[in-house]
Scaffold this motif. Structure first.
Motif, PDB file in Angstrom:
ATOM      1  N   GLN A  24     -11.430  -7.692 -17.413  1.00  0.00           N
ATOM      2  CA  GLN A  24     -11.180  -6.509 -17.956  1.00  0.00           C
ATOM      3  C   GLN A  24      -9.939  -5.451 -17.037  1.00  0.00           C
ATOM      4  O   GLN A  24      -9.477  -4.707 -17.785  1.00  0.00           O
ATOM      5  CB  GLN A  24     -12.520  -5.576 -17.778  1.00  0.00           C
ATOM      6  CG  GLN A  24     -13.828  -6.132 -18.342  1.00  0.00           C
ATOM      7  CD  GLN A  24     -13.123  -5.870 -19.884  1.00  0.00           C
ATOM      8  OE1 GLN A  24     -12.730  -4.777 -20.406  1.00  0.00           O
ATOM      9  NE2 GLN A  24     -13.623  -7.069 -20.795  1.00  0.00           N
ATOM     10  N   ILE A  25      -9.829  -5.649 -15.830  1.00  0.00           N
ATOM     11  CA  ILE A  25      -8.955  -4.988 -14.998  1.00  0.00           C
ATOM     12  C   ILE A  25      -7.465  -5.460 -15.821  1.00  0.00           C
ATOM     13  O   ILE A  25      -6.784  -4.651 -15.953  1.00  0.00           O
ATOM     14  CB  ILE A  25      -9.080  -5.446 -13.763  1.00  0.00           C
ATOM     15  CG1 ILE A  25     -10.189  -4.811 -13.146  1.00  0.00           C
ATOM     16  CG2 ILE A  25      -7.763  -5.093 -12.844  1.00  0.00           C
ATOM     17  CD1 ILE A  25     -10.541  -5.041 -11.373  1.00  0.00           C
ATOM     18  N   ASP A  26      -7.467  -6.910 -15.944  1.00  0.00           N
ATOM     19  CA  ASP A  26      -6.072  -7.405 -16.498  1.00  0.00           C
ATOM     20  C   ASP A  26      -5.808  -6.811 -17.833  1.00  0.00           C
ATOM     21  O   ASP A  26      -4.735  -6.310 -17.960  1.00  0.00           O
ATOM     22  CB  ASP A  26      -6.116  -9.107 -16.428  1.00  0.00           C
ATOM     23  CG  ASP A  26      -6.037  -9.517 -15.111  1.00  0.00           C
ATOM     24  OD1 ASP A  26      -5.921  -8.896 -14.322  1.00  0.00           O
ATOM     25  OD2 ASP A  26      -6.349 -10.742 -15.175  1.00  0.00           O
ATOM     26  N   ALA A  27      -6.811  -6.744 -18.422  1.00  0.00           N
ATOM     27  CA  ALA A  27      -6.607  -6.000 -19.907  1.00  0.00           C
ATOM     28  C   ALA A  27      -6.015  -4.612 -19.703  1.00  0.00           C
ATOM     29  O   ALA A  27      -5.371  -4.103 -20.435  1.00  0.00           O
ATOM     30  CB  ALA A  27      -7.793  -6.118 -20.785  1.00  0.00           C
ATOM     31  N   LEU A  28      -6.840  -4.043 -19.012  1.00  0.00           N
ATOM     32  CA  LEU A  28      -6.535  -2.388 -18.649  1.00  0.00           C
ATOM     33  C   LEU A  28      -5.043  -2.185 -18.148  1.00  0.00           C
ATOM     34  O   LEU A  28      -4.289  -1.425 -18.340  1.00  0.00           O
ATOM     35  CB  LEU A  28      -7.587  -1.740 -17.669  1.00  0.00           C
ATOM     36  CG  LEU A  28      -8.866  -1.615 -18.477  1.00  0.00           C
ATOM     37  CD1 LEU A  28      -9.962  -1.073 -17.434  1.00  0.00           C
ATOM     38  CD2 LEU A  28      -8.735  -0.509 -19.487  1.00  0.00           C
ATOM     39  N   ASP A  29      -4.663  -3.147 -17.370  1.00  0.00           N
ATOM     40  CA  ASP A  29      -3.423  -3.225 -16.557  1.00  0.00           C
ATOM     41  C   ASP A  29      -2.194  -3.149 -17.824  1.00  0.00           C
ATOM     42  O   ASP A  29      -1.273  -2.482 -17.914  1.00  0.00           O
ATOM     43  CB  ASP A  29      -3.174  -4.317 -15.677  1.00  0.00           C
ATOM     44  CG  ASP A  29      -3.801  -4.166 -14.261  1.00  0.00           C
ATOM     45  OD1 ASP A  29      -4.155  -3.115 -14.265  1.00  0.00           O
ATOM     46  OD2 ASP A  29      -3.907  -5.189 -13.446  1.00  0.00           O
TER      47      ASP A  29
END
Length: 103
Positions: A23-28
């Motif tokens: 999820q963090i990678d997608a938000l980045d």
């Protein structure tokens, strides 16, 4: 021209570290896309500025900082962190704009 007024994302509890990181990678990716779009509009704005004072515009900087701090507080996010990020981003864009208006 379409005006972006809000992006809605859901906060979902993760069952693993891998899920959280995904999820963090997608938000980045989304954040980078949004910064790219912001840069595009900063580049558009510089076309209407003629002086260093217009580029640096301390009153506009403080207006933006006030708005983002307020939004951060509304969302339960650390307003100091948001302010630090925005001040750094704005300074970068100011330097970029100054290169455009200086001979």
């Amino acid at each position: 021209m379409q005006k972006i007024t809000s992006l809605k994302f859901q906060k979902n509890k993760c069952d693993s570290l891998d899920q959280a990181r995904e999820q963090i990678d997608a938000l980045d990716q989304v954040l980078i896309e949004l910064i790219s779009i912001r840069q595009f509009y900063v580049d558009q704005a510089v076309r209407f500025k003629r002086t260093e004072t217009e580029v640096q515009s301390p009153e506009r900087v403080e207006q933006v900082i006030g708005k983002v701090r307020k939004k951060a507080e509304e969302l339960g996010t650390d307003p100091d962190l948001v302010e630090t990020i925005y001040r750094e981003m704005i300074q970068h864009f100011i330097q970029r704009e100054l290169k455009e208006i200086r001979p």
